[in-house]
Design a protein around this motif. Structure first.
Motif, PDB file in Angstrom:
ATOM      1  N   VAL A  76       5.033   4.014   4.073  1.00  0.00           N
ATOM      2  CA  VAL A  76       3.611   4.173   4.374  1.00  0.00           C
ATOM      3  C   VAL A  76       2.800   3.129   3.605  1.00  0.00           C
ATOM      4  CG1 VAL A  76       1.628   5.726   4.160  1.00  0.00           C
ATOM      5  CG2 VAL A  76       3.824   6.620   4.941  1.00  0.00           C
ATOM      6  N   GLY A  77       3.105   2.960   2.340  1.00  0.00           N
ATOM      7  CA  GLY A  77       2.362   2.023   1.510  1.00  0.00           C
ATOM      8  C   GLY A  77       2.489   0.584   1.964  1.00  0.00           C
ATOM      9  N   TYR A  78       3.634   0.202   2.483  1.00  0.00           N
ATOM     10  CA  TYR A  78       3.843  -1.169   2.952  1.00  0.00           C
ATOM     11  C   TYR A  78       2.787  -1.563   3.978  1.00  0.00           C
ATOM     12  CZ  TYR A  78       5.960  -5.173   5.251  1.00  0.00           C
ATOM     13  OH  TYR A  78       6.175  -6.409   5.795  1.00  0.00           O
ATOM     14  N   PHE A  79       2.473  -0.658   4.881  1.00  0.00           N
ATOM     15  CA  PHE A  79       1.501  -0.968   5.925  1.00  0.00           C
ATOM     16  C   PHE A  79       0.060  -0.786   5.441  1.00  0.00           C
ATOM     17  CE2 PHE A  79       5.390   0.181   8.198  1.00  0.00           C
ATOM     18  CZ  PHE A  79       5.561  -0.977   8.934  1.00  0.00           C
ATOM     19  N   VAL A  80      -0.166   0.188   4.584  1.00  0.00           N
ATOM     20  CA  VAL A  80      -1.539   0.494   4.162  1.00  0.00           C
ATOM     21  C   VAL A  80      -2.091  -0.568   3.217  1.00  0.00           C
ATOM     22  CG1 VAL A  80      -2.983   2.174   2.939  1.00  0.00           C
ATOM     23  CG2 VAL A  80      -1.267   2.958   4.563  1.00  0.00           C
ATOM     24  N   VAL A  81      -1.268  -1.105   2.322  1.00  0.00           N
ATOM     25  CA  VAL A  81      -1.795  -2.074   1.352  1.00  0.00           C
ATOM     26  C   VAL A  81      -2.255  -3.356   2.029  1.00  0.00           C
ATOM     27  CG1 VAL A  81      -0.491  -1.170  -0.601  1.00  0.00           C
ATOM     28  CG2 VAL A  81       0.481  -3.007   0.775  1.00  0.00           C
ATOM     29  N   GLN A  82      -1.824  -3.608   3.234  1.00  0.00           N
ATOM     30  CA  GLN A  82      -2.247  -4.810   3.956  1.00  0.00           C
ATOM     31  C   GLN A  82      -3.619  -4.652   4.610  1.00  0.00           C
ATOM     32  OE1 GLN A  82       0.927  -5.988   6.609  1.00  0.00           O
ATOM     33  NE2 GLN A  82       2.469  -5.526   5.072  1.00  0.00           N
ATOM     34  N   LEU A  83      -4.126  -3.427   4.667  1.00  0.00           N
ATOM     35  CA  LEU A  83      -5.428  -3.176   5.276  1.00  0.00           C
ATOM     36  C   LEU A  83      -6.543  -3.659   4.360  1.00  0.00           C
ATOM     37  CD1 LEU A  83      -4.826   0.461   6.592  1.00  0.00           C
ATOM     38  CD2 LEU A  83      -4.658  -1.672   7.892  1.00  0.00           C
ATOM     39  N   GLN A  84      -7.639  -4.106   4.951  1.00  0.00           N
ATOM     40  CA  GLN A  84      -8.796  -4.570   4.196  1.00  0.00           C
ATOM     41  C   GLN A  84      -9.766  -3.408   3.982  1.00  0.00           C
ATOM     42  OE1 GLN A  84      -8.896  -7.609   2.855  1.00  0.00           O
ATOM     43  NE2 GLN A  84      -6.870  -7.908   3.743  1.00  0.00           N
ATOM     44  N   ILE A  85      -9.363  -2.459   3.128  1.00  0.00           N
ATOM     45  CA  ILE A  85     -10.187  -1.301   2.799  1.00  0.00           C
ATOM     46  C   ILE A  85     -10.195  -1.148   1.281  1.00  0.00           C
ATOM     47  CG2 ILE A  85      -9.805  -0.096   4.994  1.00  0.00           C
ATOM     48  CD1 ILE A  85      -7.648   1.582   3.660  1.00  0.00           C
ATOM     49  N   PRO A  86     -11.154  -0.402   0.729  1.00  0.00           N
ATOM     50  CA  PRO A  86     -11.197  -0.226  -0.735  1.00  0.00           C
ATOM     51  C   PRO A  86      -9.921   0.434  -1.275  1.00  0.00           C
ATOM     52  CG  PRO A  86     -13.237   0.530   0.273  1.00  0.00           C
ATOM     53  CD  PRO A  86     -12.297   0.213   1.391  1.00  0.00           C
ATOM     54  N   ASP A  87      -9.597   0.101  -2.505  1.00  0.00           N
ATOM     55  CA  ASP A  87      -8.359   0.598  -3.111  1.00  0.00           C
ATOM     56  C   ASP A  87      -8.306   2.118  -3.184  1.00  0.00           C
ATOM     57  OD1 ASP A  87      -7.413  -1.951  -3.389  1.00  0.00           O
ATOM     58  OD2 ASP A  87      -7.959  -2.134  -5.508  1.00  0.00           O
ATOM     59  N   LEU A  88      -9.410   2.768  -3.481  1.00  0.00           N
ATOM     60  CA  LEU A  88      -9.416   4.230  -3.541  1.00  0.00           C
ATOM     61  C   LEU A  88      -9.082   4.830  -2.182  1.00  0.00           C
ATOM     62  CD1 LEU A  88      -9.854   6.710  -5.282  1.00  0.00           C
ATOM     63  CD2 LEU A  88     -12.270   6.623  -4.690  1.00  0.00           C
ATOM     64  N   LEU A  89      -9.589   4.235  -1.128  1.00  0.00           N
ATOM     65  CA  LEU A  89      -9.267   4.707   0.221  1.00  0.00           C
ATOM     66  C   LEU A  89      -7.799   4.440   0.545  1.00  0.00           C
ATOM     67  CD1 LEU A  89     -10.312   6.032   2.758  1.00  0.00           C
ATOM     68  CD2 LEU A  89     -11.042   3.778   3.575  1.00  0.00           C
ATOM     69  N   LYS A  90      -7.270   3.307   0.089  1.00  0.00           N
ATOM     70  CA  LYS A  90      -5.839   3.025   0.287  1.00  0.00           C
ATOM     71  C   LYS A  90      -4.990   4.108  -0.360  1.00  0.00           C
ATOM     72  CE  LYS A  90      -6.041  -1.992   0.551  1.00  0.00           C
ATOM     73  NZ  LYS A  90      -5.620  -3.266  -0.074  1.00  0.00           N
ATOM     74  N   TYR A  91      -5.360   4.494  -1.579  1.00  0.00           N
ATOM     75  CA  TYR A  91      -4.617   5.542  -2.278  1.00  0.00           C
ATOM     76  C   TYR A  91      -4.609   6.827  -1.454  1.00  0.00           C
ATOM     77  CZ  TYR A  91      -3.580   9.245  -5.562  1.00  0.00           C
ATOM     78  OH  TYR A  91      -3.054  10.363  -6.148  1.00  0.00           O
ATOM     79  N   GLN A  92      -5.771   7.205  -0.945  1.00  0.00           N
ATOM     80  CA  GLN A  92      -5.864   8.440  -0.162  1.00  0.00           C
ATOM     81  C   GLN A  92      -5.093   8.333   1.145  1.00  0.00           C
ATOM     82  OE1 GLN A  92     -10.105   8.745   0.014  1.00  0.00           O
ATOM     83  NE2 GLN A  92     -10.235   9.905  -1.893  1.00  0.00           N
ATOM     84  N   VAL A  93      -5.162   7.168   1.789  1.00  0.00           N
ATOM     85  CA  VAL A  93      -4.458   6.974   3.061  1.00  0.00           C
ATOM     86  C   VAL A  93      -2.946   6.953   2.832  1.00  0.00           C
ATOM     87  CG1 VAL A  93      -4.097   5.342   4.955  1.00  0.00           C
ATOM     88  CG2 VAL A  93      -6.406   5.843   4.165  1.00  0.00           C
ATOM     89  N   ILE A  94      -2.503   6.552   1.676  1.00  0.00           N
ATOM     90  CA  ILE A  94      -1.067   6.580   1.370  1.00  0.00           C
ATOM     91  C   ILE A  94      -0.637   7.987   0.957  1.00  0.00           C
ATOM     92  CG2 ILE A  94       0.710   5.786  -0.252  1.00  0.00           C
ATOM     93  CD1 ILE A  94      -0.762   3.088  -0.327  1.00  0.00           C
ATOM     94  N   ALA A  95      -1.416   8.645   0.099  1.00  0.00           N
ATOM     95  CA  ALA A  95      -0.999   9.917  -0.497  1.00  0.00           C
ATOM     96  C   ALA A  95      -0.894  11.046   0.518  1.00  0.00           C
ATOM     97  CB  ALA A  95      -1.960  10.304  -1.617  1.00  0.00           C
ATOM     98  N   LEU A  96      -1.903  11.274   1.300  1.00  0.00           N
ATOM     99  CA  LEU A  96      -1.896  12.422   2.205  1.00  0.00           C
ATOM    100  C   LEU A  96      -0.846  12.310   3.304  1.00  0.00           C
ATOM    101  CD1 LEU A  96      -3.065  15.156   2.858  1.00  0.00           C
ATOM    102  CD2 LEU A  96      -4.780  14.002   4.278  1.00  0.00           C
ATOM    103  N   PRO A  97      -0.783  11.195   4.041  1.00  0.00           N
ATOM    104  CA  PRO A  97       0.281  11.110   5.051  1.00  0.00           C
ATOM    105  C   PRO A  97       1.685  11.153   4.441  1.00  0.00           C
ATOM    106  CG  PRO A  97      -1.392   9.478   5.506  1.00  0.00           C
ATOM    107  CD  PRO A  97      -1.717  10.074   4.166  1.00  0.00           C
ATOM    108  N   SER A  98       1.856  10.549   3.273  1.00  0.00           N
ATOM    109  CA  SER A  98       3.175  10.580   2.632  1.00  0.00           C
ATOM    110  C   SER A  98       3.582  12.008   2.284  1.00  0.00           C
ATOM    111  CB  SER A  98       3.194   9.716   1.377  1.00  0.00           C
ATOM    112  OG  SER A  98       2.983   8.372   1.710  1.00  0.00           O
TER     113      SER A  98
END
Length: 134
Positions: A76-98
């Protein structure tokens, strides 16, 4: 452990007294820590010694969840870290789906299959005895 539980208030009082001594002398911090650990263990044993269906479920899921969460986080993180969004949002987008993916994998692939239970070091499911047909 029972003795630690019974002496929890004495340990708590000792922690308070040792803390006062430490603040006055700046010495013997090891005694403060020792009393605090004993008090913490005593109160935890008194108030956290219970069982529930959730604890039974979670106890079985610990090892498979631990093994599964890392590859899921990486995928999940491999794809999310490439997105141009704030780091806090990246954390949330990685944590919940994972979390949801890991729980789903455990529930539907590991928990219900004896082969997967064996591979993850879990006890086998007990099959219900079949009624005898005449």
């Amino acid at each position: 452990m029972e003795s630690i539980r019974r002496q929890r208030w004495l340990s708590f009082t000792g922690a308070l007294a040792a803390s006062a001594l430490f603040f006055a002398t700046q010495d013997h911090d090891d005694i403060v820590v020792w009393f605090m650990i004993l008090a913490f263990l005593g109160f935890a044993h008194q108030h956290l010694s219970f069982s529930s269906s959730f604890l039974g479920y979670a106890n079985q899921a610990v090892l498979p969840f631990y093994i599964l969460h890392q590859p899921v986080l990486l995928c999940v993180g491999y794809f999310v870290v490439q997105l141009q969004i704030p780091d806090l949002l990246k954390y949330q987008v990685i944590a919940l789906p994972s979390l949801l993916i890991t729980l789903g994998l455990y529930e539907f692939l590991v928990r219900r299959s004896n082969l997967m239970r064996f591979l993850f070091g879990m006890n086998q499911l007990q099959s219900a005895p079949r009624p005898v047909e005449f």
